[in-house]
Design a protein around this motif. Structure first.
Motif, short mmCIF file in Angstrom:
data_model
loop_
_atom_site.label_atom_id
_atom_site.label_comp_id
_atom_site.label_asym_id
_atom_site.label_seq_id
_atom_site.Cartn_x
_atom_site.Cartn_y
_atom_site.Cartn_z
N VAL A 104 37.13 13.68 17.33
CA VAL A 104 36.42 13.86 16.06
C VAL A 104 34.92 14.01 16.33
N ALA A 105 34.38 13.14 17.18
CA ALA A 105 32.96 13.23 17.53
C ALA A 105 32.67 14.53 18.28
N HIS A 106 33.59 14.94 19.13
CA HIS A 106 33.44 16.19 19.89
C HIS A 106 33.41 17.39 18.95
N LEU A 107 34.31 17.43 17.97
CA LEU A 107 34.33 18.53 17.01
C LEU A 107 33.04 18.59 16.20
N ARG A 108 32.56 17.42 15.80
CA ARG A 108 31.33 17.35 14.99
C ARG A 108 30.09 17.74 15.80
N ASP A 109 29.97 17.19 17.00
CA ASP A 109 28.73 17.35 17.76
C ASP A 109 28.70 18.61 18.61
N ASP A 110 29.83 18.98 19.20
CA ASP A 110 29.85 20.12 20.12
C ASP A 110 30.26 21.42 19.45
N HIS A 111 31.20 21.35 18.53
CA HIS A 111 31.66 22.57 17.84
C HIS A 111 31.03 22.74 16.47
N LYS A 112 30.25 21.75 16.03
CA LYS A 112 29.56 21.81 14.73
C LYS A 112 30.52 22.06 13.57
N VAL A 113 31.68 21.43 13.63
CA VAL A 113 32.69 21.59 12.58
C VAL A 113 32.27 20.80 11.34
N ASP A 114 32.54 21.37 10.16
CA ASP A 114 32.24 20.67 8.90
C ASP A 114 33.16 19.47 8.74
N MET A 115 32.57 18.33 8.38
CA MET A 115 33.31 17.10 8.17
C MET A 115 33.26 16.71 6.69
N HIS A 116 34.43 16.37 6.14
CA HIS A 116 34.49 15.98 4.73
C HIS A 116 35.35 14.73 4.58
N SER A 117 35.01 13.92 3.59
CA SER A 117 35.81 12.75 3.25
C SER A 117 36.51 12.99 1.92
N GLY A 118 37.72 12.51 1.80
CA GLY A 118 38.48 12.69 0.56
C GLY A 118 39.76 13.44 0.81
N CYS A 119 40.66 13.34 -0.16
CA CYS A 119 42.00 13.92 -0.02
C CYS A 119 42.18 15.21 -0.81
N THR A 120 41.13 15.69 -1.45
CA THR A 120 41.18 16.98 -2.14
C THR A 120 40.07 17.87 -1.60
N PHE A 121 40.28 19.16 -1.69
CA PHE A 121 39.26 20.08 -1.19
C PHE A 121 39.28 21.37 -2.00
N ASN A 122 38.14 22.05 -1.97
CA ASN A 122 37.95 23.29 -2.70
C ASN A 122 37.01 24.15 -1.86
N HIS A 123 37.60 25.05 -1.08
CA HIS A 123 36.82 25.85 -0.15
C HIS A 123 36.78 27.32 -0.60
N ARG A 124 35.66 27.95 -0.32
CA ARG A 124 35.50 29.37 -0.66
C ARG A 124 35.22 30.14 0.62
N TYR A 125 36.09 31.08 0.92
CA TYR A 125 35.95 31.89 2.14
C TYR A 125 35.47 33.28 1.75
N VAL A 126 34.37 33.70 2.34
CA VAL A 126 33.75 34.99 2.03
C VAL A 126 33.66 35.82 3.30
N LYS A 127 34.07 37.08 3.20
CA LYS A 127 33.94 38.01 4.33
C LYS A 127 33.50 39.35 3.77
N SER A 128 32.39 39.84 4.29
CA SER A 128 31.81 41.07 3.74
C SER A 128 32.63 42.30 4.06
N ASN A 129 33.30 42.30 5.21
CA ASN A 129 34.12 43.46 5.58
C ASN A 129 35.55 43.00 5.88
N PRO A 130 36.36 42.81 4.86
CA PRO A 130 37.71 42.30 5.07
C PRO A 130 38.63 43.28 5.78
N ARG A 131 38.19 44.52 5.97
CA ARG A 131 39.02 45.49 6.69
C ARG A 131 39.09 45.16 8.18
N GLU A 132 38.16 44.36 8.65
CA GLU A 132 38.18 43.94 10.04
C GLU A 132 39.00 42.65 10.13
#
Length: 323
Positions: free
Chosen positions: A166-194
């Motif tokens: 967990v510490a490795h993902l946060r510090d070395d890979h800069k992964v987003d960390m969240h607390s809680g059992c629900t989530f609401n994420h928005r994924y945006v890609k300018s060129n979805p054909r790729e």
């Protein structure tokens, strides 16, 4: 056990008496120096850790440093190595460069049969002790063995326990960390054909005192470009079955819902993805959900994680919804 009754023998060559006596006495001397007056039924007692470790070193292949299992080979000078490395060294002893031949070291094989050793993950909490030949099979499935880093965006070779990862993902890979059992994420890609396998995201959630990895990526499923979201549990497979999750995407009056059990990170990211165990969205449908002119991906993924509880009366699992 009488060490003088154990011998190293050859399947195709005959060892002369002087060489046989020399090797025999050398092995007996090594074993007796580590036996610490062990019982007649066992060469070393598991309780005598330093003695066991020393004898175990005799069974370590000098080439690959792994434990040797039958057939154990030796050269005419008594140097040993495992059967796998025998082919790698082109039938030449890596220690003295003499030709190996087809000599089996039955003495070490007999020693191995009598040993009981702790699991190599004992420092991580495994309390088990096994006969030498059962140890390897156990270690391949030991619940205390380290986990591989679940980060799928690179060939990361880091292994360790869950808090470390967990510490490795946060510090070395800069992964987003969240607390809680629900989530609401928005994924945006300018060129979805790729659509490339490298197009992906990872988020770590802390929920019910456990950690979960939410994966989202684009890849080619046959000829069709798709997006996929799935959850992995940072722990063993048995424990992962205590949890369930749902994922939902939608727009323009339509929605797709997925419910399932998170897979353990013991299963690789690729294995989960290739088994299609998650929410799969065709690109055209994802663009439809995005609205507008369908030239940009704007996909909102919502979800929740809940813990299954055992019903004491009926024995069935009932959901414990997270507030």
């Amino acid at each position: 056990m009488e060490f003088d009754s154990i011998d190293c023998m050859t399947s195709s060559d005959v060892i002369d008496d002087d060489d046989e006596i020399h090797h025999h006495n050398q092995l007996s001397s090594l074993l007796k120096s580590h036996s610490n007056n062990g019982s007649s039924n066992s060469i070393v007692s598991p309780a005598v850790h330093s003695s066991t470790t020393s004898v175990h070193e005799l069974l370590e292949c000098p080439v690959c440093t792994n434990s040797m299992y039958p057939p154990i080979h030796q050269c005419h000078n008594g140097h040993t190595l495992c059967s796998t490395c025998k082919t790698r060294v082109h039938n030449r002893c890596p220690t003295c460069r003499q030709e190996l031949g087809d000599i089996r070291c039955l003495a070490l094989e007999k020693v191995a049969e009598s040993l009981e050793l702790p699991c190599k993950y004992s420092s991580l909490g495994c309390p088990e002790i096994f006969p030498y030949y059962s140890k390897l099979k156990h270690e391949a499935l030991c619940n205390f063995r380290p986990y591989n880093c679940p980060y799928a965006g690179s060939e990361c070779t880091v292994v360790g326990g869950i808090p470390f990862l967990v510490a490795h993902l946060r510090d070395d890979h800069k992964v987003d960390m969240h607390s809680g059992c629900t989530f609401n994420h928005r994924y945006v890609k300018s060129n979805p054909r790729e659509v490339e396998n490298a197009t992906w995201m990872l988020t770590v959630f802390h929920c019910y005192g456990q950690y979960f990895c939410l994966h989202f990526e684009a890849f080619q499923l046959g000829m069709a470009p798709v997006y996929m979201a799935f959850l992995r549990f940072m722990g063993d497979e048995v424990e992962s079955r205590n949890y369930s999750y749902s994922l939902e995407v939608g727009g323009n009056g339509r929605k797709l819902i997925w419910e399932g059990t998170p897979r353990s990170i013991r299963d690789s990211h690729r294995k989960v993805r290739d088994s299609h165990d998650g929410l799969i969205i065709q690109r055209n449908m994802a663009l439809f959900f995005s609205g507008g002119d369908r030239k940009e991906l704007k996909l909102r993924v919502t979800g929740r994680i809940w813990k299954e509880q055992q019903n004491p009366e009926g024995g069935a699992c009932i959901p414990n919804l997270c507030s």
